[in-house]
Motif scaffolding. Structure first.
Motif, PDB file in Angstrom:
ATOM      1  N   ARG A 244       0.829  -1.391   0.012  1.00  0.00           N
ATOM      2  CA  ARG A 244       0.014  -0.118  -0.044  1.00  0.00           C
ATOM      3  C   ARG A 244       0.830   1.481  -0.050  1.00  0.00           C
ATOM      4  O   ARG A 244       0.546   2.176  -0.778  1.00  0.00           O
ATOM      5  CB  ARG A 244      -1.238   0.099   1.328  1.00  0.00           C
ATOM      6  N   LEU A 245       1.885   1.205   0.886  1.00  0.00           N
ATOM      7  CA  LEU A 245       2.863   2.385   0.833  1.00  0.00           C
ATOM      8  C   LEU A 245       3.612   2.622  -0.204  1.00  0.00           C
ATOM      9  O   LEU A 245       3.810   3.864  -0.877  1.00  0.00           O
ATOM     10  CB  LEU A 245       3.586   2.252   2.143  1.00  0.00           C
TER      11      LEU A 245
ATOM     12  N   LYS B  43       2.784   1.784  -3.345  1.00  0.00           N
ATOM     13  CA  LYS B  43       1.777   2.195  -4.436  1.00  0.00           C
ATOM     14  C   LYS B  43       1.435   3.616  -4.145  1.00  0.00           C
ATOM     15  O   LYS B  43       1.169   4.277  -5.166  1.00  0.00           O
ATOM     16  CB  LYS B  43       0.614   1.068  -4.282  1.00  0.00           C
ATOM     17  N   ALA B  44       1.385   3.728  -3.012  1.00  0.00           N
ATOM     18  CA  ALA B  44       0.800   5.236  -2.696  1.00  0.00           C
ATOM     19  C   ALA B  44       1.898   6.340  -3.161  1.00  0.00           C
ATOM     20  O   ALA B  44       1.758   7.468  -3.637  1.00  0.00           O
ATOM     21  CB  ALA B  44       0.514   5.444  -1.310  1.00  0.00           C
ATOM     22  N   TYR B  45       3.138   5.689  -2.964  1.00  0.00           N
ATOM     23  CA  TYR B  45       4.448   6.681  -3.427  1.00  0.00           C
ATOM     24  C   TYR B  45       4.503   6.737  -4.812  1.00  0.00           C
ATOM     25  O   TYR B  45       5.125   7.558  -5.447  1.00  0.00           O
ATOM     26  CB  TYR B  45       5.512   5.949  -2.779  1.00  0.00           C
TER      27      TYR B  45
END
Length: 302
Positions: free
Chosen positions: A37-38, A40-42
């Motif tokens: 998730r982190l 991908k968010a980046y």
């Protein structure tokens, strides 16, 4: 070109800042899912995940496959981040390399040394490279990251950070960013005695790159990686400005400090030994992370 026959920069971002596809091994586990998730968010292009027995499912829109051969065939990815527990690392790494992965980012700690050696040897036979194990990963600031590092400390620029310590990579990069020294690449060497990519190989990646103007190397007590690096800098006339920081200066001898690689026997691997060897190579060593950008500024002016 590197010792493995290719450039990690090219595998990560191509000739520009292309969003290269990444596969996450262990994507459905608690650790893998959190960091997927982190990442991908980046902005990282997480193209697929692999968890044996979970093939055909999806994780937040990302297809999950049973094995790496299927995932690589579907995505064309050359990069894999391994987030599986240490006891499953060897199988996962071999599966990735046999499927054609060229850059293996090995996050797990407590990987048996014999397993690391097997994977490194197999990677060489496949023309591939491993970063880690026991690494925070790699990040091209403001482009992509494959690892567990927080995003906030890193800003884009032309300095490269190579670090044996994950936490100190964040802290040193934060201090650099605050002083206007953004980073082109930050790479966690890993805290284990055996590294898929050691400091000398990491320096080889950037010695001829025009988009890198300086290098910061974050070391630790224990082992002789820094001593060997100092010899390499002298022997090869490495021309880019280099500044170092060494963690654990006050650590008692013959006591392991966090990492399997951070242990000192007598003067072997001591901070004094590392500082002395860096001095021979004209590499200034900061006493605390906040001093790194000050020393870099001095080095860049020369």
């Amino acid at each position: 070109m590197t010792m493995a026959g290719y450039d990690i920069f090219d595998i990560l971002v191509g000739r520009g800042d292309e969003k290269k596809p990444v596969i996450v091994q262990g994507i459905t586990g608690s650790y893998g899912s959190t960091h997927t998730r982190l990442m991908k968010a980046y902005g990282t292009n997480i193209a697929a995940g692999v968890t044996p027995g979970k093939g055909g499912q999806s994780f937040e829109g990302i297809p999950v496959y049973n094995g790496m051969a299927e995932a690589v065939k579907a995505t064309g990815a050359q990069i894999s981040g391994i987030f599986v527990p240490a006891q499953f690392f060897l199988g996962a790494a071999m599966d990735a390399l046999d499927a054609g992965i060229k850059l293996l980012v090995a996050i797990p700690e407590h990987v048996p040394i014999r397993d690391s050696i097997k994977v490194i040897e197999h990677a060489k036979s496949k023309g591939a490279r491993m970063v880690g194990p026991n690494t925070a990963g790699v990040i091209v600031p403001e482009v992509m990251k494959v690892g567990i590092m927080p995003a906030q400390p890193f800003k884009r620029g032309n300095t490269v950070v190579f670090s044996r310590s994950g936490t100190l990579m964040y802290e040193v990069s934060y201090n650099l960013s605050n002083r206007g020294y953004g980073q082109r690449l930050c790479l966690g060497i890993g805290g284990d005695p055996i590294n898929g990519t050691n400091l000398i190989e990491a320096f080889d990646l950037v010695r001829n790159r025009p988009d890198v103007d300086s290098v910061v190397v974050v070391g630790e007590i224990g082992g002789d990686a820094e001593e060997q690096l100092a010899d390499y800098i002298i022997r090869t006339s490495f021309s880019k400005p280099v500044v170092a920081y060494i963690a654990g200066r006050a650590a008692p001898k013959e006591k392991r400090m966090g990492h399997a690689g951070a242990i000192v026997y007598g003067n072997y691997g001591s901070a004094e030994s590392k500082v002395a060897n860096y001095a021979k190579a004209s590499v200034p060593v900061a006493k605390r992370p906040a001093e790194v950008p000050e020393l870099l500024a001095q080095k860049m002016r020369r």
